[in-house]
Design a protein around this motif. Structure first.
Motif, PDB file in Angstrom:
ATOM      1  N   THR A  95      57.367  41.321  63.931  1.00  0.00           N
ATOM      2  CA  THR A  95      56.372  41.371  62.908  1.00  0.00           C
ATOM      3  C   THR A  95      56.297  42.275  61.666  1.00  0.00           C
ATOM      4  N   ALA A  96      56.299  41.446  60.458  1.00  0.00           N
ATOM      5  CA  ALA A  96      56.502  42.220  59.125  1.00  0.00           C
ATOM      6  C   ALA A  96      55.031  42.367  58.399  1.00  0.00           C
ATOM      7  N   VAL A  97      54.678  43.625  58.049  1.00  0.00           N
ATOM      8  CA  VAL A  97      53.296  43.899  57.329  1.00  0.00           C
ATOM      9  C   VAL A  97      53.603  44.426  55.976  1.00  0.00           C
ATOM     10  N   ILE A  98      53.036  43.339  54.969  1.00  0.00           N
ATOM     11  CA  ILE A  98      52.864  43.888  53.636  1.00  0.00           C
ATOM     12  C   ILE A  98      51.410  44.126  53.144  1.00  0.00           C
ATOM     13  N   PRO A  99      51.295  45.508  52.676  1.00  0.00           N
ATOM     14  CA  PRO A  99      49.812  45.381  51.927  1.00  0.00           C
ATOM     15  C   PRO A  99      50.015  45.004  50.268  1.00  0.00           C
ATOM     16  N   LEU A 100      49.085  44.316  49.917  1.00  0.00           N
ATOM     17  CA  LEU A 100      49.194  43.759  48.649  1.00  0.00           C
ATOM     18  C   LEU A 100      47.979  44.794  47.663  1.00  0.00           C
ATOM     19  N   VAL A 101      48.530  45.410  46.957  1.00  0.00           N
ATOM     20  CA  VAL A 101      47.745  46.542  46.280  1.00  0.00           C
ATOM     21  C   VAL A 101      47.509  46.471  44.698  1.00  0.00           C
ATOM     22  N   PRO A 102      46.366  46.134  44.124  1.00  0.00           N
ATOM     23  CA  PRO A 102      46.323  45.743  42.893  1.00  0.00           C
ATOM     24  C   PRO A 102      45.939  47.240  42.106  1.00  0.00           C
ATOM     25  N   TYR A 103      46.495  47.516  41.029  1.00  0.00           N
ATOM     26  CA  TYR A 103      45.785  48.611  40.263  1.00  0.00           C
ATOM     27  C   TYR A 103      45.713  48.263  38.767  1.00  0.00           C
ATOM     28  N   THR A 104      45.060  49.034  38.035  1.00  0.00           N
ATOM     29  CA  THR A 104      44.412  48.723  36.630  1.00  0.00           C
ATOM     30  C   THR A 104      44.342  50.127  35.881  1.00  0.00           C
ATOM     31  N   PHE A 105      44.159  50.208  34.680  1.00  0.00           N
ATOM     32  CA  PHE A 105      43.795  51.433  34.061  1.00  0.00           C
ATOM     33  C   PHE A 105      42.551  50.804  33.119  1.00  0.00           C
ATOM     34  N   LYS A 106      42.339  49.794  33.400  1.00  0.00           N
ATOM     35  CA  LYS A 106      41.404  49.187  32.427  1.00  0.00           C
ATOM     36  C   LYS A 106      40.033  49.219  33.055  1.00  0.00           C
ATOM     37  N   GLY A 107      39.019  49.836  32.483  1.00  0.00           N
ATOM     38  CA  GLY A 107      37.590  49.830  33.088  1.00  0.00           C
ATOM     39  C   GLY A 107      37.594  51.009  33.819  1.00  0.00           C
ATOM     40  N   GLU A 108      36.289  51.863  33.679  1.00  0.00           N
ATOM     41  CA  GLU A 108      36.045  52.957  34.230  1.00  0.00           C
ATOM     42  C   GLU A 108      35.812  52.965  35.788  1.00  0.00           C
ATOM     43  N   VAL A 109      35.099  51.483  36.113  1.00  0.00           N
ATOM     44  CA  VAL A 109      34.594  51.401  37.275  1.00  0.00           C
ATOM     45  C   VAL A 109      35.685  50.814  38.035  1.00  0.00           C
ATOM     46  N   ASP A 110      36.597  49.937  37.641  1.00  0.00           N
ATOM     47  CA  ASP A 110      37.634  49.402  38.333  1.00  0.00           C
ATOM     48  C   ASP A 110      39.067  50.403  38.830  1.00  0.00           C
ATOM     49  N   ILE A 111      39.062  51.240  37.880  1.00  0.00           N
ATOM     50  CA  ILE A 111      40.134  52.377  38.167  1.00  0.00           C
ATOM     51  C   ILE A 111      39.885  53.097  39.271  1.00  0.00           C
ATOM     52  N   LYS A 112      38.711  53.408  39.426  1.00  0.00           N
ATOM     53  CA  LYS A 112      38.298  54.288  40.837  1.00  0.00           C
ATOM     54  C   LYS A 112      38.343  53.352  41.882  1.00  0.00           C
ATOM     55  N   LYS A 113      37.658  52.308  41.599  1.00  0.00           N
ATOM     56  CA  LYS A 113      37.551  51.267  42.872  1.00  0.00           C
ATOM     57  C   LYS A 113      38.837  50.915  43.488  1.00  0.00           C
ATOM     58  N   PHE A 114      39.797  50.698  42.646  1.00  0.00           N
ATOM     59  CA  PHE A 114      41.159  50.142  43.089  1.00  0.00           C
ATOM     60  C   PHE A 114      42.110  51.434  43.586  1.00  0.00           C
ATOM     61  N   ALA A 115      41.695  52.558  43.202  1.00  0.00           N
ATOM     62  CA  ALA A 115      42.107  53.826  43.829  1.00  0.00           C
ATOM     63  C   ALA A 115      41.804  53.937  45.157  1.00  0.00           C
ATOM     64  N   PHE A 116      40.523  54.050  45.213  1.00  0.00           N
ATOM     65  CA  PHE A 116      39.773  54.366  46.499  1.00  0.00           C
ATOM     66  C   PHE A 116      40.546  53.148  47.510  1.00  0.00           C
ATOM     67  N   GLN A 117      40.606  51.957  46.920  1.00  0.00           N
ATOM     68  CA  GLN A 117      40.906  50.886  47.923  1.00  0.00           C
ATOM     69  C   GLN A 117      42.475  50.957  48.190  1.00  0.00           C
ATOM     70  N   SER A 118      43.106  51.565  47.323  1.00  0.00           N
ATOM     71  CA  SER A 118      44.664  51.814  47.746  1.00  0.00           C
ATOM     72  C   SER A 118      44.684  52.657  48.736  1.00  0.00           C
ATOM     73  N   GLU A 119      43.854  53.898  48.616  1.00  0.00           N
ATOM     74  CA  GLU A 119      43.841  54.938  49.567  1.00  0.00           C
ATOM     75  C   GLU A 119      43.792  54.396  51.006  1.00  0.00           C
ATOM     76  N   VAL A 120      42.500  53.530  51.021  1.00  0.00           N
ATOM     77  CA  VAL A 120      42.000  53.161  52.332  1.00  0.00           C
ATOM     78  C   VAL A 120      43.247  52.253  53.030  1.00  0.00           C
ATOM     79  N   MET A 121      43.844  51.682  52.118  1.00  0.00           N
ATOM     80  CA  MET A 121      44.789  50.599  52.736  1.00  0.00           C
ATOM     81  C   MET A 121      45.969  51.526  53.276  1.00  0.00           C
ATOM     82  N   ASN A 122      46.096  52.497  52.508  1.00  0.00           N
ATOM     83  CA  ASN A 122      47.174  53.248  53.296  1.00  0.00           C
ATOM     84  C   ASN A 122      47.037  53.999  54.563  1.00  0.00           C
TER      85      ASN A 122
END
Lengths: 154, 167
Positions: free
Chosen positions: A20-47
């Motif tokens: 069984t192979a597992v790959i997390p798909l993780v988006p990131y961006t530096f555009k937008g005040e909201v997204d930058i925080k949102k994606f960083a948080f989600q990435s942390e949770v995914m980790n």
């Protein structure tokens, strides 16, 4: 198993057991005040999710390096590249390839993806050190574990 | 004038020397602990693991109980806190047994009594490995050795656990 020297050696000695192979798909961006925080948080949770799953099911699950991509309107260029990765894994004895993401855009490609997409509902940004948050995360991890075990039975 | 200059230390030179000296000391003061930290894991011998309080002796039952405790872990260069899990119970002789949940096959986490067919066994979800209550692997299932056992110490009615060792 993780993509690390020691684990890879263990993998080579027990290939037939790790299907069984597992790959997390993780988006990131530096555009937008909201997204930058949102994606960083989600990435942390995914980790956290992935490392815990790997710990629980070490002997059968191989956690691959995350697939990172810049968040754009279309995932078109990515899904083909991802399919190549999945094909590679299928060709190397991985029976189950699971793709985990909080990004709901992937759902549009569910049918076209060669791996099994597991979309997880994103959590609201909150303090990861708080006991309540950790309990929520722990229960999510239990759910993901059950899901993988279900996949094994299918 | 020029002769005088050659023999005496000018204000500028003096300041230069002083600042270099002081700066050097400050730099050394900063770097020394860093070097110490970086080299530390190499110098330190792998000492006896510390014992950590896990539960009171009178809470221990014949039914295995899952207990978590935190240890200070030195993982190569990193020091961190790591959570450990133990299944603790009294065996047939009344002795305390604390088992590690890490499957001896390939390292998945085993659970107690989750299978209807084998309610009194430890079960590994990855490859259906099984162990009896004392942690001994059931022949015919993938594991080749029993679950590891934590070093234990009972002090004043309190159970402390150390590291887990193979049997």
């Amino acid at each position: 198993m993780k993509w690390m020297y020691q684990d890879v050696q263990a993998f080579q000695n027990a290939k037939e057991y790790i299907d069984t192979a597992v790959i997390p798909l993780v988006p990131y961006t530096f555009k937008g005040e909201v997204d930058i925080k949102k994606f960083a948080f989600q990435s942390e949770v995914m980790n956290i999710f992935m490392s815990q799953i790997e710990k629980q099911l070490k002997g059968r699950v191989f956690l691959l390096p995350s697939y990172y991509y810049i968040k754009t309107d279309s995932l078109e260029p990515h899904y083909q590249q991802l399919n190549e990765t999945v094909d590679h894994l299928h060709n190397h004895q991985f029976k189950h390839v699971l793709l985990f993401s909080f990004d709901k855009q992937w759902r549009k490609f569910m049918k076209d993806l060669h791996g099994e997409l597991v979309w997880l509902p994103a959590m609201k940004e909150q303090d990861l050190n708080q006991v309540e948050t950790q309990q929520v995360i722990q229960s999510h991890i239990g759910d993901i574990e059950d899901l993988i075990k279900e996949q094994w039975k299918s | 004038m020029s002769e005088k200059k050659n023999n005496q230390v000018s204000r500028r030179t003096f300041l230069n020397y002083t600042l270099t000296g002081v700066g050097g000391f400050m730099g050394a003061a900063m770097v020394a602990p860093m070097v110490g930290m970086a080299v530390d894991p190499l110098l330190q011998a792998d000492g006896e693991g510390d014992f950590v309080y896990v539960m009171d002796e009178d809470e221990i039952t014949e039914e295995p109980q899952r207990k978590t405790f935190t240890i200070d872990q030195e993982d190569g260069w990193y020091e961190s806190q790591a959570e450990r899990v133990a299944w603790i119970f009294r065996d047939g002789n009344g002795d305390i047994l604390a088992l590690s949940p890490i499957c001896t096959h390939l390292g998945c986490i085993v659970d107690w009594g989750v299978q209807d067919d084998h309610p009194d066994q430890f079960y590994c979800p990855c490859h259906d490995g099984r162990y009896d209550k004392d942690g001994v692997n059931i022949p015919g299932t993938p594991p080749t050795e029993p679950l590891h056992v934590y070093e234990q110490r009972v002090d004043d009615g309190r159970l402390y656990l150390g590291r887990a060792n193979p049997r």
